[in-house]
Write a protein that holds these residues in place. Structure first.
Motif, PDB file in Angstrom:
ATOM      1  N   PHE A 217      37.903  37.071  30.288  1.00 40.56           N
ATOM      2  CA  PHE A 217      37.771  35.620  30.380  1.00 40.56           C
ATOM      3  C   PHE A 217      38.318  35.107  31.699  1.00 40.56           C
ATOM      4  O   PHE A 217      37.673  34.302  32.387  1.00 40.56           O
ATOM      5  CB  PHE A 217      38.493  34.960  29.203  1.00 40.56           C
ATOM      6  CG  PHE A 217      38.475  33.456  29.235  1.00 40.56           C
ATOM      7  CD1 PHE A 217      37.371  32.754  28.772  1.00 40.56           C
ATOM      8  CD2 PHE A 217      39.555  32.744  29.736  1.00 40.56           C
ATOM      9  CE1 PHE A 217      37.345  31.361  28.810  1.00 40.56           C
ATOM     10  CE2 PHE A 217      39.547  31.356  29.776  1.00 40.56           C
ATOM     11  CZ  PHE A 217      38.433  30.668  29.306  1.00 40.56           C
ATOM     12  N   ASP A 218      39.501  35.572  32.065  1.00 37.59           N
ATOM     13  CA  ASP A 218      40.123  35.113  33.309  1.00 37.59           C
ATOM     14  C   ASP A 218      39.297  35.525  34.528  1.00 37.59           C
ATOM     15  O   ASP A 218      39.145  34.747  35.485  1.00 37.59           O
ATOM     16  CB  ASP A 218      41.539  35.679  33.434  1.00 37.59           C
ATOM     17  CG  ASP A 218      42.507  35.054  32.436  1.00 37.59           C
ATOM     18  OD1 ASP A 218      42.180  33.980  31.890  1.00 37.59           O
ATOM     19  OD2 ASP A 218      43.580  35.653  32.202  1.00 37.59           O
ATOM     20  N   MET A 219      38.758  36.740  34.493  1.00 33.50           N
ATOM     21  CA  MET A 219      37.961  37.211  35.627  1.00 33.50           C
ATOM     22  C   MET A 219      36.647  36.452  35.727  1.00 33.50           C
ATOM     23  O   MET A 219      36.165  36.169  36.825  1.00 33.50           O
ATOM     24  CB  MET A 219      37.709  38.713  35.497  1.00 33.50           C
ATOM     25  CG  MET A 219      38.965  39.569  35.703  1.00 33.50           C
ATOM     26  SD  MET A 219      38.695  41.330  35.417  1.00 33.50           S
ATOM     27  CE  MET A 219      37.653  41.748  36.826  1.00 33.50           C
ATOM     28  N   ARG A 220      36.046  36.110  34.588  1.00 33.33           N
ATOM     29  CA  ARG A 220      34.818  35.301  34.620  1.00 33.33           C
ATOM     30  C   ARG A 220      35.116  33.907  35.175  1.00 33.33           C
ATOM     31  O   ARG A 220      34.333  33.361  35.956  1.00 33.33           O
ATOM     32  CB  ARG A 220      34.220  35.203  33.221  1.00 33.33           C
ATOM     33  CG  ARG A 220      33.522  36.480  32.738  1.00 33.33           C
ATOM     34  CD  ARG A 220      32.812  36.242  31.414  1.00 33.33           C
ATOM     35  NE  ARG A 220      32.200  37.445  30.895  1.00 33.33           N
ATOM     36  CZ  ARG A 220      30.987  37.895  31.240  1.00 33.33           C
ATOM     37  NH1 ARG A 220      30.264  37.215  32.114  1.00 33.33           N
ATOM     38  NH2 ARG A 220      30.490  39.002  30.707  1.00 33.33           N
ATOM     39  N   GLU A 221      36.241  33.337  34.757  1.00 39.90           N
ATOM     40  CA  GLU A 221      36.621  32.020  35.259  1.00 39.90           C
ATOM     41  C   GLU A 221      36.829  32.050  36.773  1.00 39.90           C
ATOM     42  O   GLU A 221      36.508  31.091  37.472  1.00 39.90           O
ATOM     43  CB  GLU A 221      37.905  31.547  34.559  1.00 39.90           C
ATOM     44  CG  GLU A 221      37.719  31.146  33.107  1.00 39.90           C
ATOM     45  CD  GLU A 221      36.935  29.853  32.964  1.00 39.90           C
ATOM     46  OE1 GLU A 221      37.469  28.797  33.314  1.00 39.90           O
ATOM     47  OE2 GLU A 221      35.768  29.916  32.510  1.00 39.90           O
ATOM     48  N   ALA A 222      37.355  33.175  37.263  1.00 40.99           N
ATOM     49  CA  ALA A 222      37.613  33.301  38.699  1.00 40.99           C
ATOM     50  C   ALA A 222      36.367  33.745  39.471  1.00 40.99           C
ATOM     51  O   ALA A 222      36.398  33.808  40.706  1.00 40.99           O
ATOM     52  CB  ALA A 222      38.748  34.299  38.933  1.00 40.99           C
ATOM     53  N   GLY A 223      35.288  34.089  38.719  1.00 38.48           N
ATOM     54  CA  GLY A 223      34.048  34.506  39.361  1.00 38.48           C
ATOM     55  C   GLY A 223      34.066  35.912  39.906  1.00 38.48           C
ATOM     56  O   GLY A 223      33.266  36.246  40.798  1.00 38.48           O
ATOM     57  N   ILE A 224      34.956  36.768  39.385  1.00 35.86           N
ATOM     58  CA  ILE A 224      35.059  38.134  39.915  1.00 35.86           C
ATOM     59  C   ILE A 224      34.669  39.190  38.883  1.00 35.86           C
ATOM     60  O   ILE A 224      34.731  40.385  39.179  1.00 35.86           O
ATOM     61  CB  ILE A 224      36.483  38.425  40.432  1.00 35.86           C
ATOM     62  CG1 ILE A 224      37.523  38.232  39.313  1.00 35.86           C
ATOM     63  CG2 ILE A 224      36.812  37.538  41.617  1.00 35.86           C
ATOM     64  CD1 ILE A 224      38.935  38.614  39.729  1.00 35.86           C
TER      65      ILE A 224
END
Length: 292
Positions: A217-224
């Motif tokens: 979730f955090d990586m998707r939010e950061a676009g990575i």
């Protein structure tokens, strides 16, 4: 030498799928027969480790002589059955289902959803801005996994995995009726205050990304988040002697999530909290830190 125990042989049932004859073991589903002849039938609520719920209806096929379309994931193959997987009636039904889902929930992280919408010519936007939406805020109340019910299609797979089919924790169920129906903990309590044991088996079976690792979730939010750059390595969990298989998903030399092979005779895709989420010590050691 110890032999491998096998069940009694099953007689073969012959059916016709899109004009092709196929023989499958008795008790197989139409979906099994479709896979046997290489037919790609879309599925969402179907899970290979769960009893079919027949909730999404996107896998429906046309059975000759039947009044209604049949869910391929649960309808048993019968001798002499003639099945059509790509008839006009089937395509129209799948198109409507995809439009209804796409107009009410966020399918952006549902694998192949965009592909199916294009294939069947579905137009979720034709219902307009007044279409009923789930519109629930993302629930982030722990450090292990996130609940984004705006992506939930009410397939009940998480409920079954948490309930009598696997975990028997019964931490989640369906609350409400109609448009107000949602997956919820008891009294809508936060996960730390619920009966959840954080096995993550609900995350494993979720088909849409409504349940996801906090790391993902955090990586998707950061676009990575980039699955094309991820590698998968299957290994044995080191926490106890059960022998559960873990599949480590690695991006940029860091473990980003852990799954388990569904065909493994020990786990059948299921894990405990340590196997599913206890991988941070690997990152610490890799970074030169002492494991906690």
């Amino acid at each position: 030498m110890t032999g491998v125990p096998v069940g009694p042989p099953k007689r073969l049932v012959e059916i016709t799928v899109d004009g092709k004859a196929v023989r499958v073991p008795e008790g197989s589903t139409i979906l099994d027969a479709c896979h046997a002849v290489g037919k790609d039938v879309p599925t969402l609520c179907y899970g290979d480790t769960l009893t079919p719920k027949n909730a999404c209806r996107v896998c429906v096929v046309e059975v000759e002589g039947a009044r209604t379309l049949a869910p391929a994931c649960s309808r048993k193959a019968e001798p002499g059955m003639t099945v059509g997987t790509d008839t006009e009636r089937v395509r129209h039904s799948r198109k409507i289902v995809l439009e209804l889902l796409g107009s009410s929930v966020d399918l952006s992280t549902t694998p192949r959803a965009a592909e199916w919408i294009e294939e069947y010519g579905a137009r979720p936007d034709r219902f307009g801005p007044d279409a009923a939406k789930v519109d629930q805020p993302v629930k982030v109340d722990n450090d292990l996994y996130v609940r984004d019910y705006d992506k939930c299609i009410l397939c009940y797979k998480c409920v079954d995995a948490c309930g009598e089919q696997w975990q028997n924790s019964f931490a989640i169920s369906v609350a409400g009726r109609g448009f107000d129906a949602t997956i919820s903990t008891e009294f809508d309590a936060a996960l730390p205050d619920s009966a959840c044991v954080y096995c993550g088996n609900c995350v494993e079976v979720c088909p849409t990304g409504a349940l996801s690792f906090k790391t993902e979730f955090d990586m998707r939010e950061a676009g990575i988040w980039d699955e094309s750059r991820q590698t998968q390595t299957t290994t044995i969990c080191s926490y106890c002697g059960v022998g559960c298989n873990l599949t480590l998903h690695v991006q940029d030399n860091r473990i980003v999530k852990v799954t388990s092979p569904h065909d493994n005779p020990v786990t059948h895709g299921n894990l405990c909290i340590k196997g599913r989420f206890g991988f941070q010590h690997v990152q610490n050691v890799a970074a030169g830190e002492a494991p906690g």
